[in-house]
Write a protein that holds these residues in place. Structure first.
Motif, PDB file in Angstrom:
ATOM      1  N   LEU A 271       0.804  -1.213   0.000  1.00  0.00           N
ATOM      2  CA  LEU A 271       0.000   0.000   0.000  1.00  0.00           C
ATOM      3  C   LEU A 271       0.839   1.266   0.000  1.00  0.00           C
ATOM      4  O   LEU A 271       0.314   2.348  -0.278  1.00  0.00           O
ATOM      5  N   HIS A 272       2.155   1.154   0.347  1.00  0.00           N
ATOM      6  CA  HIS A 272       2.998   2.342   0.452  1.00  0.00           C
ATOM      7  C   HIS A 272       4.347   2.061  -0.204  1.00  0.00           C
ATOM      8  O   HIS A 272       4.714   0.905  -0.480  1.00  0.00           O
ATOM      9  N   THR A 273       5.094   3.126  -0.406  1.00  0.00           N
ATOM     10  CA  THR A 273       6.417   2.998  -1.043  1.00  0.00           C
ATOM     11  C   THR A 273       7.556   3.237  -0.074  1.00  0.00           C
ATOM     12  O   THR A 273       8.717   3.040  -0.438  1.00  0.00           O
ATOM     13  N   THR A 274       7.236   3.655   1.138  1.00  0.00           N
ATOM     14  CA  THR A 274       8.285   3.877   2.138  1.00  0.00           C
ATOM     15  C   THR A 274       7.698   3.575   3.525  1.00  0.00           C
ATOM     16  O   THR A 274       6.629   2.982   3.626  1.00  0.00           O
ATOM     17  N   THR A 275       8.371   4.024   4.565  1.00  0.00           N
ATOM     18  CA  THR A 275       8.067   3.592   5.930  1.00  0.00           C
ATOM     19  C   THR A 275       6.594   3.775   6.301  1.00  0.00           C
ATOM     20  O   THR A 275       6.019   4.850   6.119  1.00  0.00           O
ATOM     21  N   VAL A 276       5.977   2.687   6.827  1.00  0.00           N
ATOM     22  CA  VAL A 276       4.613   2.756   7.375  1.00  0.00           C
ATOM     23  C   VAL A 276       4.727   3.304   8.797  1.00  0.00           C
ATOM     24  O   VAL A 276       5.402   2.727   9.650  1.00  0.00           O
ATOM     25  N   ASN A 277       4.060   4.419   9.067  1.00  0.00           N
ATOM     26  CA  ASN A 277       4.192   5.088  10.367  1.00  0.00           C
ATOM     27  C   ASN A 277       3.190   4.602  11.416  1.00  0.00           C
ATOM     28  O   ASN A 277       3.515   4.514  12.599  1.00  0.00           O
ATOM     29  N   GLN A 278       1.980   4.325  11.011  1.00  0.00           N
ATOM     30  CA  GLN A 278       0.970   3.878  11.983  1.00  0.00           C
ATOM     31  C   GLN A 278      -0.095   3.071  11.256  1.00  0.00           C
ATOM     32  O   GLN A 278      -0.426   3.345  10.104  1.00  0.00           O
ATOM     33  N   ILE A 279      -0.631   2.060  11.972  1.00  0.00           N
ATOM     34  CA  ILE A 279      -1.711   1.221  11.456  1.00  0.00           C
ATOM     35  C   ILE A 279      -2.841   1.254  12.470  1.00  0.00           C
ATOM     36  O   ILE A 279      -2.604   1.177  13.686  1.00  0.00           O
ATOM     37  N   SER A 280      -4.074   1.345  11.971  1.00  0.00           N
ATOM     38  CA  SER A 280      -5.259   1.343  12.845  1.00  0.00           C
ATOM     39  C   SER A 280      -6.251   0.307  12.325  1.00  0.00           C
ATOM     40  O   SER A 280      -6.416   0.158  11.107  1.00  0.00           O
ATOM     41  N   ILE A 281      -6.894  -0.421  13.242  1.00  0.00           N
ATOM     42  CA  ILE A 281      -7.849  -1.485  12.885  1.00  0.00           C
ATOM     43  C   ILE A 281      -9.201  -1.128  13.479  1.00  0.00           C
ATOM     44  O   ILE A 281      -9.282  -0.648  14.621  1.00  0.00           O
ATOM     45  N   ASP A 282     -10.282  -1.346  12.713  1.00  0.00           N
ATOM     46  CA  ASP A 282     -11.608  -1.044  13.259  1.00  0.00           C
ATOM     47  C   ASP A 282     -12.012  -2.070  14.318  1.00  0.00           C
ATOM     48  O   ASP A 282     -11.333  -3.090  14.511  1.00  0.00           O
ATOM     49  N   GLY A 283     -13.122  -1.803  14.992  1.00  0.00           N
ATOM     50  CA  GLY A 283     -13.502  -2.614  16.144  1.00  0.00           C
ATOM     51  C   GLY A 283     -13.868  -4.040  15.803  1.00  0.00           C
ATOM     52  O   GLY A 283     -13.864  -4.908  16.688  1.00  0.00           O
ATOM     53  N   ASN A 284     -14.198  -4.337  14.546  1.00  0.00           N
ATOM     54  CA  ASN A 284     -14.595  -5.690  14.153  1.00  0.00           C
ATOM     55  C   ASN A 284     -13.489  -6.430  13.420  1.00  0.00           C
ATOM     56  O   ASN A 284     -13.665  -7.587  13.036  1.00  0.00           O
ATOM     57  N   GLY A 285     -12.357  -5.770  13.232  1.00  0.00           N
ATOM     58  CA  GLY A 285     -11.241  -6.402  12.537  1.00  0.00           C
ATOM     59  C   GLY A 285     -11.492  -6.602  11.049  1.00  0.00           C
ATOM     60  O   GLY A 285     -10.902  -7.491  10.433  1.00  0.00           O
TER      61      GLY A 285
END
Length: 846
Positions: free
Chosen positions: A88-102
């Motif tokens: 999904l990205h071309t360089t460093t992933v800084n943060q990931i968030s997941i919704d309440g149902n996964g």
């Protein structure tokens, strides 16, 4: 084979080291909190060619971001559960968030992209491209629900809320900007916490306002890009903050209604309930029940850092207002820790499962609570039996311990300490439905004469014991506790024991204590169980237990038994007995009740009165008697009865009223008998109530009666005044005026005459008003009729002219002619109608 590499032996517990160095001091021993394992399987291969930059956890999976911009979806054992990586990205992933149902993940990167990706559906996939690095992103916990706006928040140099609107377009709202780079966002429920370089802001996302601002208060030399602000929502109202060497526990509070009201003041605010400094730097923070779990590294001199970094430590802290107690501190074995600093470590957790994930660029370590068997063994060794039993009850994967085993150890300890009630209560938990174990334990209580302690906990429904057990318990209560014996007899099913055996025991006991009402009541219950209801009823009547008497009669329809006990029942509880008899007149005849209660007139009155209230036709043969009873016991209600009933002898009732001086009742009876003149005389002479006399005359509407009233009032000026004010609509007032003696002073005469004239004017006005209303209605109806006659009339396609008999409707507009249609539905061509009129006139003249 899927497995995690155990690190329990490699992690060293500082508490144990401290206790070994200070053996002279006696301290309370603390149970170890966690055990550790390194996640392996597919994960080492992933980190062999890449380095982890962030992590997000869900009860079902892990989302691991890397410095190459790849997101890996793994299970908790490190197995790749997707067929390919998310590029999904071309360089460093800084943060990931997941919704309440996964179901969805959001990620941000230094490449300026924010990606929303559905793990099971691509319907809501979305890529947002910005012209600057995005350090933080948070997905709405309810993103998976339709109708929630599919919201998410991004953080670069401002905090921006993105909401999906009409036609799936996103609306962007800036919540805050101007405090430097946004480096962390955490969203829980309706509140969002955002950390910038200068402060932490907490937003109410529903109203889109800042409810509190928490300023950075640590050493300014600790740069935010190196010493990250770590946040964790313990629940929807509790926010944990660990930044550099400061920890804050914050609680969202609702403002009190007593506070001054302002339209600019938000409904909530954040209260810092705990704030303290640490002697280490914080890499991550989470919650373990009421304690804090902190991932940390030792402090180093900022001016002269050491050449080699120290290992990270996972600490369990008990927070207080301005300080904390360290419960445990474990040094972690992390690959390549020598090269890492505070910013390279991350801590994520699954609070409901008590599992923690420690991330470093080349390693992921999982920390879990100790094994359940180990926990129980430690509690038993330290004689914490109650805690051990509770742990066994909630445990799911025990291998060495069982509820019975731990319970027997605990019970033995309780019996040694003579805590019999606690030991008895323990039986329910320990023995369950095992009949053999129950009987063994009950005999232990019998040997020490403590069956009364275990009685409330004996199984009485599903897994019943030997009847001898229950009889043994009942016998001990019978000898020592009559109240407890009665309670068991009432609560226990009667099939648990032999009823005749217990009845004999109670009879024997009553020979020594014949007036013991508790034992008598118990005997009545036992007779009821044995279906000897007559004996039970005699006992209940003897001790005066009215509730049980009437319940027994109703439940078992004992109406034939109570024929000779009606007087006793009425004296026991008049209200309840009356209700019982009235509800069952088909089973206890009215005549029988009247004959049985003839010597008790007051009881008879209550019965007949209730009978009349239920249905005036019931007991109508006894209404004459009821007149006498009303006159004696409740004369205020006699008039109402006389007006409601037609089944009493009038002469007898009149004589009773005269004997007791009940004038109003006498007036009513005289009126019913047709003797209205005598009734009117009573009203005017004895009652002296002119208004009642007027109402009486109105009721009977007799002109002669009005004349009698005028004659009775001639010598009473006050009567004449009232008559003048009320007689106008019934009798010609001139008749009354002519009868007034010359020279008599009548109070308020002028006002009375004025009222007569006003009443006359009012009658005339009413007649004229009615006339106007009639005329208005006539005009209205005429206009309505005219309007109906002018309505359009439907013409059918086959309708013909009544003069020429040609169709009035033609398809070709060139041959169309004007049409006249009458309300009778006859139609004519206009020209035909003129010709027809001309012919008619010629014929008329010829």
């Amino acid at each position: 084979m899927e497995r995690n590499e155990d690190l329990s032996n490699e992690a060293s517990n500082e508490n144990e080291e401290d206790s070994s160095t200070s053996s002279d001091e006696t301290e309370e021993e603390v149970e170890p909190k966690l055990c550790y394992a390194r996640i392996i399987n597919d994960l080492p291969q992933i980190l062999k060619k890449d380095a982890a930059s962030c992590i997000a956890v869900d009860p079902k999976f892990l989302a691991l971001g890397t410095h190459w911009g790849v997101i890996h979806i793994l299970d908790h054992q490190g197995n790749n559960i997707r067929s390919k990586e998310l590029l999904l990205h071309t360089t460093t992933v800084n943060q990931i968030s997941i919704d309440g149902n996964g179901d969805h993940i959001a990620s941000c990167s230094d490449d300026g992209k924010v990606a929303i990706h559905g793990l099971y559906s691509s319907e809501h996939n979305y890529i947002l491209s910005l012209d600057r690095p995005v350090r933080a992103v948070a997905l709405d916990p309810f993103f998976y629900k339709s109708g929630t706006g599919r919201r998410f928040i991004t953080g670069d140099d401002k905090v921006m809320l993105h909401e999906k609107t009409f036609l799936s377009r996103y609306k962007n709202t800036v919540l805050h900007q101007g405090e430097g780079q946004i480096r962390n966002i955490k969203w829980k429920g309706k509140f969002v916490a955002c950390a910038s370089d200068a402060s932490i802001r907490v937003f109410d996302i529903e109203s889109k306002v800042t409810i509190s601002l928490i300023r950075k208060d640590h050493d300014p030399q600790l740069r935010p890009e190196l010493y990250r602000c770590n946040m964790f929502w313990k629940d929807e109202k509790t926010l944990l903050i660990g930044w550099a060497d400061r920890i804050k526990v914050c609680v969202v509070q609702k403002r009190s209604p007593a506070e001054p009201v302002s339209k600019d003041l938000p409904c909530h605010y954040v209260q810092i309930v705990s704030l303290f400094s640490t002697d280490f730097y914080i890499c991550g923070i989470a919650a373990l029940e009421e304690n804090l779990v902190v991932l940390s590294v030792l402090k180093e001199d900022i001016q002269f850092p050491s050449a080699q970094a120290s290992r990270p430590q996972l600490r369990v802290l008990e927070p207080h207002c301005e300080y904390s107690n360290e419960m445990s501190s474990d040094i972690l074995s992390v690959r390549g820790f020598q090269e890492y600093s505070c910013k390279d470590y991350y801590l994520e957790s699954l609070p409901n499962e008590g599992v923690f994930f420690i991330l470093s660029p080349k390693d992921v370590v999982i920390a879990k609570p100790r094994d359940e068997d180990d926990h129980i063994s430690w509690l038993l060794e330290h004689e914490q039996f109650e805690e051990a039993l509770q742990a066994v009850l909630i445990a799911k994967n025990l291998k060495r311990h069982s509820v019975t085993h731990v319970g027997q150890i605990y019970m033995g300890n309780l019996l040694e300490q003579k805590k019999y009630n606690e030991a008895a209560k323990l039986c329910v938990t320990m023995l369950g439905s095992n009949r053999q174990l129950w009987e063994e334990e009950v005999y232990k209580f019998a040997q020490i004469q403590q069956l009364r302690a275990v009685a409330p906990y004996l199984p009485i429904t599903d897994q019943k014991l030997d009847p001898a057990i229950y009889e043994m318990v009942l016998n001990e209560f019978l000898e020592h506790d009559s109240k407890g014996f009665l309670k068991l007899v009432q609560e226990w099913p009667s099939d648990l024991y032999n009823i005749p055996t217990i009845i004999k025991a109670v009879d024997y006991r009553l020979t020594f204590d014949p007036d013991n009402n508790l034992l008598l009541l118990s005997l009545g219950e036992l007779y009821t169980y044995e279906k000897k209801f007559d004996k039970a009823l005699v006992i209940y009547l003897k001790i005066g237990n009215n509730h049980r008497v009437f319940d027994l009669i109703r439940e078992h329809s004992l109406f034939s038994v109570i024929h000779d006990k009606l007087e006793e029942l009425m004296e026991l509880d008049t209200k309840e007995a009356t209700r019982l008899l009235v509800e069952n007149v088909d089973k206890v005849p009215i005549t029988l009740v009247v004959s049985k209660l003839s010597d008790k007139p007051q009881l008879l009155y209550h019965y007949l009165d209730r009978l009349f209230q239920k249905d005036p036709e019931l007991g109508e043969d006894h209404h004459g008697l009821l007149v006498q009873l009303y006159a004696e016991f409740d004369p205020d209600r006699l008039l109402s009865f006389l007006q409601s009933s037609n089944n009493y002898p009038l002469e007898t009732a009149l004589e009773i009223c005269r004997q007791r001086g009940l004038v109003e009742e006498e007036v009513f009876l005289l009126g019913r008998m047709g003797n209205t003149r005598d009734a009117l005389c009573l009203i005017t002479e004895k009652l002296g109530d002119i208004r009642q006399a007027i109402n009486f005359c109105k009721e009977h509407d007799d002109v002669d009666l009005w004349k009698d009233l005028i004659r009775h009032s001639k010598d009473k000026p006050h009567f004449i005044t009232v008559l003048l004010q009320n007689i106008g609509t019934h009798v010609d007032p001139i008749i009354l005026i002519r009868e007034i003696p010359q020279g008599m002073e009548i109070p308020g005469l002028r006002d009375s005459l004025v009222k007569i004239l006003q009443d006359y004017n009012l009658q005339i006005s009413l007649r004229e008003g009615c006339k106007k209303i009639l005329v208005s209605d006539c005009y209205g109806l005429l206009e309505r009729l005219n309007k109906q006659h002018r309505r359009g009339i439907t013409i059918q396609e086959d309708q013909v002219c009544q003069a020429c008999h040609r169709k009035v409707l033609v398809k070709d507009p060139r041959y169309a002619e004007d049409i006249n249609v009458f309300y009778c539905k006859h139609s004519f061509h206009k020209d035909c109608l003129r010709v027809s009129e001309l012919v008619s006139r010629i014929r008329l003249f010829t």
